[in-house]
Design a protein around this motif. Structure first.
Motif, PDB file in Angstrom:
ATOM      1  N   ALA A 121       0.831  -1.205   0.000  1.00  0.00           N
ATOM      2  CA  ALA A 121       0.000   0.000   0.000  1.00  0.00           C
ATOM      3  C   ALA A 121       0.866   1.255   0.000  1.00  0.00           C
ATOM      4  CB  ALA A 121      -0.929  -0.006   1.213  1.00  0.00           C
ATOM      5  N   THR A 132      -5.056   3.200  -1.703  1.00  0.00           N
ATOM      6  CA  THR A 132      -5.325   1.781  -1.512  1.00  0.00           C
ATOM      7  C   THR A 132      -5.842   1.548  -0.100  1.00  0.00           C
ATOM      8  OG1 THR A 132      -3.063   1.369  -0.775  1.00  0.00           O
ATOM      9  CG2 THR A 132      -3.523   1.064  -3.129  1.00  0.00           C
ATOM     10  N   VAL A 140      -5.539  -6.416  -1.313  1.00  0.00           N
ATOM     11  CA  VAL A 140      -5.251  -4.996  -1.549  1.00  0.00           C
ATOM     12  C   VAL A 140      -6.404  -4.443  -2.379  1.00  0.00           C
ATOM     13  CG1 VAL A 140      -3.617  -3.325  -2.502  1.00  0.00           C
ATOM     14  CG2 VAL A 140      -2.777  -5.480  -1.525  1.00  0.00           C
ATOM     15  N   VAL A 142      -8.621  -1.139  -4.240  1.00  0.00           N
ATOM     16  CA  VAL A 142      -8.635   0.207  -4.809  1.00  0.00           C
ATOM     17  C   VAL A 142     -10.092   0.569  -5.070  1.00  0.00           C
ATOM     18  CG1 VAL A 142      -6.354   0.100  -5.869  1.00  0.00           C
ATOM     19  CG2 VAL A 142      -8.354  -0.709  -7.154  1.00  0.00           C
TER      20      VAL A 142
END
Length: 288
Positions: A121, A132, A140, A142
């Motif tokens: 991140a 992020t 992870v 977005v």
């Protein structure tokens, strides 16, 4: 899989100018230096899984701490519980690193995938200019069109006595029609200002070196080195109602209230009990 310089010509299948190959020579110059964590960088054009390959290299004595193995394309990439991860060649960053934190008690090694998440991140924020978030324990996220989408995952596996291989897969330039599932995303779709994979990879590895060094110097104490606080600040799971699906068709519903000192997610149930669950105990974690 024999390592090969990814900047060398490789035929027509690599003629997509929108997705140039990684420059392994430049990566080595930027990362492999005396006194740094990264001791070796190899790039292969195609393999099943960089994690599987690096685990095998470690078992055969062909890799030491700080080895980085990157693939331009993976054909059998795996996430947690052997879930599949697919993406077109050179559309993302698929890499694994070998770490040997022997001075850290094994009981604290569960922080390594969370530590890697913080580093990923951090690196992407700096190099791609994209916000992020982290979904516990290994995703992870977005934002694409106002929705949280998974753009990457992290998988840690034992690599013999005293070693851990941590694998990272990040969708970088995937277009909407290339997404494996509608809930997936990519840095490009999230509006990243930079999708050049070379600086993105360097940024993530430098952030990983920084956080790994702090954590190791603190004997794996995630609180003392600031890792626990930083992870919690970037964790999208906290503060939400979740359903934890556990082995044996059991489940637990409650609010995700904290990540404890062992890296476990603490869930407050409606009965008023706070239950910690480890990544190895979770089959699925879903928002309610």
């Amino acid at each position: 899989m024999t390592p090969r310089d990814a900047s060398e010509p490789f035929g027509n299948r690599w003629s997509d100018l929108d997705r140039p190959p990684l420059n392994v020579s430049a990566l080595r110059r930027g990362l492999v230096r005396e006194g740094t964590l990264w001791s070796r960088v190899e790039v292969v054009q195609r393999t099943g899984s960089t994690n599987s390959d690096l685990v095998a290299w470690a078992a055969e004595g062909r890799a030491g701490e700080g080895t980085v193995l990157v693939a331009e394309e993976q054909t059998a990439a795996r996430g947690r519980l052997d879930r599949q991860w697919t993406a077109p060649a050179r559309s993302g960053l698929f890499f694994s690193v070998l770490l040997t934190p022997r001075e850290v008690p094994v009981a604290r090694w569960g922080w390594l995938p969370l530590l890697t998440g913080v580093a990923v991140a951090t690196g992407l924020s700096r190099a791609a200019g994209v916000d992020t978030a982290l979904k516990w324990p290994n995703d992870v996220l977005v934002t694409v069109d106002g929705e949280e989408r998974k753009t990457g995952g992290i998988l840690a596996e034992g690599a013999g006595e005293g070693g851990v291989v941590v694998g990272v897969g990040i969708n970088v330039s995937l277009r909407a029609d290339e997404l494996p599932v509608p809930t997936a995303g990519s840095l490009a779709l999230a509006g990243a200002v930079n999708t050049d994979r070379d600086p993105l990879l360097r940024g993530m590895l430098r952030a990983l070196e920084e956080w790994y060094g702090r954590w190791r110097a603190a004997g794996g104490d995630a609180s003392a080195c600031g890792l626990q606080e930083t992870y919690a600040a970037g964790c999208a799971t906290l503060g939400r109602m979740v359903r934890a699906e556990l082995p044996g068709e059991r489940s637990m519903v409650g609010e995700a209230v904290a990540v404890d000192g062992d890296g476990r997610l603490v869930i407050a149930t409606k009965e008023g009990v706070q239950e910690p669950v480890g990544a190895g105990d979770i089959v699925h974690l879903r928002s309610v």
